[in-house]
Design a protein around this motif. Structure first.
Motif, PDB file in Angstrom:
ATOM      1  N   LYS A   1     -10.550 -24.292  38.676  1.00 31.10           N
ATOM      2  CA  LYS A   1     -11.115 -24.482  37.340  1.00 31.10           C
ATOM      3  C   LYS A   1     -12.303 -23.535  37.130  1.00 31.10           C
ATOM      4  O   LYS A   1     -12.955 -23.090  38.074  1.00 31.10           O
ATOM      5  CB  LYS A   1     -11.581 -25.931  37.156  1.00 31.10           C
ATOM      6  CG  LYS A   1     -10.461 -26.967  37.255  1.00 31.10           C
ATOM      7  CD  LYS A   1      -9.542 -26.905  36.055  1.00 31.10           C
ATOM      8  CE  LYS A   1      -8.416 -27.921  36.142  1.00 31.10           C
ATOM      9  NZ  LYS A   1      -8.898 -29.312  36.065  1.00 31.10           N
TER      10      LYS A   1
ATOM     11  N   ASP B   1     -12.929 -24.340  31.464  1.00 30.39           N
ATOM     12  CA  ASP B   1     -12.338 -25.685  31.488  1.00 30.39           C
ATOM     13  C   ASP B   1     -13.361 -26.766  31.169  1.00 30.39           C
ATOM     14  O   ASP B   1     -12.982 -27.901  30.871  1.00 30.39           O
ATOM     15  CB  ASP B   1     -11.729 -25.952  32.867  1.00 30.39           C
ATOM     16  CG  ASP B   1     -10.563 -25.031  33.164  1.00 30.39           C
ATOM     17  OD1 ASP B   1      -9.479 -25.264  32.589  1.00 30.39           O
ATOM     18  OD2 ASP B   1     -10.741 -24.069  33.930  1.00 30.39           O
TER      19      ASP B   1
ATOM     20  N   LYS C   1     -15.883 -26.105  20.928  1.00 37.22           N
ATOM     21  CA  LYS C   1     -14.635 -26.848  21.165  1.00 37.22           C
ATOM     22  C   LYS C   1     -13.427 -25.926  21.088  1.00 37.22           C
ATOM     23  O   LYS C   1     -12.469 -26.059  21.869  1.00 37.22           O
ATOM     24  CB  LYS C   1     -14.515 -27.981  20.150  1.00 37.22           C
ATOM     25  CG  LYS C   1     -13.354 -28.922  20.432  1.00 37.22           C
ATOM     26  CD  LYS C   1     -13.320 -30.051  19.419  1.00 37.22           C
ATOM     27  CE  LYS C   1     -12.108 -30.931  19.624  1.00 37.22           C
ATOM     28  NZ  LYS C   1     -12.003 -31.982  18.586  1.00 37.22           N
TER      29      LYS C   1
ATOM     30  N   LYS D   1     -11.053 -24.544  27.012  1.00 35.60           N
ATOM     31  CA  LYS D   1      -9.666 -24.942  27.268  1.00 35.60           C
ATOM     32  C   LYS D   1      -9.483 -26.438  27.047  1.00 35.60           C
ATOM     33  O   LYS D   1      -8.467 -26.888  26.526  1.00 35.60           O
ATOM     34  CB  LYS D   1      -9.281 -24.590  28.710  1.00 35.60           C
ATOM     35  CG  LYS D   1      -8.969 -23.138  28.950  1.00 35.60           C
ATOM     36  CD  LYS D   1      -8.485 -22.955  30.389  1.00 35.60           C
ATOM     37  CE  LYS D   1      -8.192 -21.495  30.695  1.00 35.60           C
ATOM     38  NZ  LYS D   1      -7.771 -21.319  32.110  1.00 35.60           N
ATOM     39  N   ALA D   2     -10.473 -27.191  27.497  1.00 39.37           N
ATOM     40  CA  ALA D   2     -10.471 -28.639  27.298  1.00 39.37           C
ATOM     41  C   ALA D   2     -11.869 -29.027  26.808  1.00 39.37           C
ATOM     42  O   ALA D   2     -12.865 -28.423  27.229  1.00 39.37           O
ATOM     43  CB  ALA D   2     -10.140 -29.367  28.602  1.00 39.37           C
TER      44      ALA D   2
ATOM     45  N   ILE E   1     -14.407 -30.684  27.476  1.00 41.33           N
ATOM     46  CA  ILE E   1     -15.226 -31.394  28.475  1.00 41.33           C
ATOM     47  C   ILE E   1     -16.641 -30.846  28.413  1.00 41.33           C
ATOM     48  O   ILE E   1     -16.865 -29.645  28.608  1.00 41.33           O
ATOM     49  CB  ILE E   1     -14.633 -31.236  29.881  1.00 41.33           C
ATOM     50  CG1 ILE E   1     -13.220 -31.806  29.923  1.00 41.33           C
ATOM     51  CG2 ILE E   1     -15.523 -31.917  30.916  1.00 41.33           C
ATOM     52  CD1 ILE E   1     -12.470 -31.505  31.220  1.00 41.33           C
TER      53      ILE E   1
ATOM     54  N   GLN F   1     -15.065 -34.865  25.358  1.00 39.55           N
ATOM     55  CA  GLN F   1     -15.205 -35.797  26.485  1.00 39.55           C
ATOM     56  C   GLN F   1     -16.624 -35.571  27.032  1.00 39.55           C
ATOM     57  O   GLN F   1     -16.832 -34.702  27.853  1.00 39.55           O
ATOM     58  CB  GLN F   1     -14.149 -35.511  27.546  1.00 39.55           C
ATOM     59  CG  GLN F   1     -12.715 -35.664  27.072  1.00 39.55           C
ATOM     60  CD  GLN F   1     -11.707 -35.193  28.104  1.00 39.55           C
ATOM     61  OE1 GLN F   1     -11.922 -35.357  29.308  1.00 39.55           O
ATOM     62  NE2 GLN F   1     -10.610 -34.604  27.659  1.00 39.55           N
TER      63      GLN F   1
END
Length: 434
Positions: A313, A380, A400, A404-405, A407, A426
């Motif tokens: 990651k 990530d 955002k 990629k995610a 987080i 998240q």
């Protein structure tokens, strides 16, 4: 008044520049010829807001000068020792090599009466040791020794010097007291408390102050962990207790742990001094132990945010210095956290507004980026490690989109959980639940 400052590091340079702003004639002396040459050319070796302008103004007015020659202390009524006192390798004591060397050099060049002032953070007994060294080196020297500890916060050092909560001066000599009063006369005029004490008392005040603040940081960090377990909000707890005048709200902000040039070093030195005196400080020992463990815990928190599968990651890290408004990397949380993540197979992209050049000396294998959004692009997860103002107003929609995610691990709590959750992140922070 003519003043000499031995050592042109953080404390010496800030103190010398501020004393010259008071109107004194100040010579900053350092054995590092390269540093002195840069200072003469107007290049400031550290990042401290306002310092470059302050140095330029007073150097231009001929009140502030730089030299490598100890002989330039001639005629100085006060000679400040502001050299480094790093942790001594192997036992946690402060390394007094530079202080003792400065004392010998001063003794060899001393011709007229002067107050020799320890500005460096030093353990109890240092002033007496300086006095002994000077007398042994130059038995005819006329001098007194004083302790005048600094209470400068990196990033706010000039204001702290010019408008301090107090000035602490430890000395036995009446002549020395009068000279120190004259040095700080501008502060008398704004009713700054000037606290005169014994030499040993002044030395202990500095260490005790730093140890207490370090303990306060550790306290709120432990409360922060408890808040997460019971569903409380650490910021509301901090506000609720900080409004008590006996406690106060400063240093009650959860963090990845304290770092920098003072708190870790000074707590270690105080612990060793207390042990040697047969009066151990168990609270401070526990404070230091927890602080070291917390940095490792923060690495595990980031791994958990990645779902416990970190291998391969990429994490974007914003902020590397131990606090904002400085380029100081000494014992910053990043120096522990980021190598721990790399060992778990995580690639780090890093950005810091001022600290990247210093960070490269300790962590050369990070992927450094000149723009925070460049660091975030394709990562990530995003982690905030230092609360620089420029990170407080990130374009969250852009963040955002680039990640990629979604987080977002905020180890300085500069965003609100509800807002971040509503924005689709998240979001993980300290001592708060969504």
């Amino acid at each position: 008044m003519k003043i000499a400052v031995i050592g042109s590091g953080y404390v010496g340079l800030v103190s010398g520049a501020c004393l010259s702003e008071f109107g004194h004639q100040v010579a900053c002396i350092d054995m590092d010829a390269g540093k002195i040459q840069r200072l003469k050319a107007g290049a400031i070796p550290i990042y401290e807001p306002g310092l470059e302008d302050l140095v330029a103004r007073n150097a231009g007015a001929k009140r502030l000068s730089f030299s490598t020659e100890i002989a330039d202390i001639a005629g100085a009524q006060a000679i400040f020792i502001a050299v480094g006192t790093p942790t001594r390798r192997g036992d946690g004591h402060a390394d007094m090599t530079y202080v003792h060397s400065a004392a010998k050099q001063i003794a060899g060049a001393l011709k007229d009466y002067a107050v020799i002032v320890t500005k460096s953070t030093v353990p109890v007994g240092t002033g007496r040791a300086v006095e002994r060294i000077v007398r042994e080196t130059n038995p005819k020297a006329q001098f007194d020794v004083a302790s005048n500890p600094e209470f400068l916060r990196e990033g706010a050092a000039i204001n702290d010097f010019m408008r301090p909560d107090r000035v602490v001066i430890g000395t036995d000599g009446e002549r020395a007291k009068e000279i120190m009063r004259q040095i700080y006369r501008p502060l008398f005029l704004i009713d700054t408390p000037i606290v005169f004490t014994k030499l040993e008392t002044a030395e202990l005040i500095k260490y005790s102050a730093n140890a207490f603040l370090a303990m306060k940081i550790t306290f709120i960090n432990q409360v922060s962990d408890l808040c997460e377990k019971v569903g409380a909000d650490v910021h509301d707890v901090a506000r609720g207790i900080g409004l008590d005048g006996r406690i106060g709200g400063k240093f009650l902000h959860p963090s990845p742990g304290f770092g920098g040039s003072c708190f870790p070093k000074d707590t270690r030195a105080l612990i060793q001094t207390a042990r040697d005196a047969g009066s151990p400080l168990s609270l401070i020992e526990a404070t230091l132990d927890f602080n070291e463990a917390r940095k490792t815990q923060m690495a595990e928190r980031i791994v958990a945010a990645l779902g416990g599968k970190p291998e391969g990651k990429t994490v974007a890290v914003l902020g590397l210095t131990f606090k904002p408004n400085t380029d100081d990397m000494r014992e910053a949380a990043s120096v522990t956290i980021l190598p721990a993540l790399q060992k778990r197979g995580i690639k780090i992209r890093a950005h810091d507004p001022e600290g990247m050049e210093e960070a490269k000396k300790q962590m050369p294998d990070l992927d450094y980026r000149d723009d925070p959004y460049d660091a975030i692009d394709g990562a990530d997860a995003l982690v905030i490690l230092t609360e620089w103002n420029s990170y407080r107003s990130l374009d969250l929609d852009r963040v955002k989109t680039l990640l990629k995610a979604p987080i977002f691990v905020d180890l300085r709590n500069i965003y609100r959980p509800a807002e971040m959750q509503a924005a689709g992140f998240q979001y993980s922070s300290l001592g708060r639940t969504a």
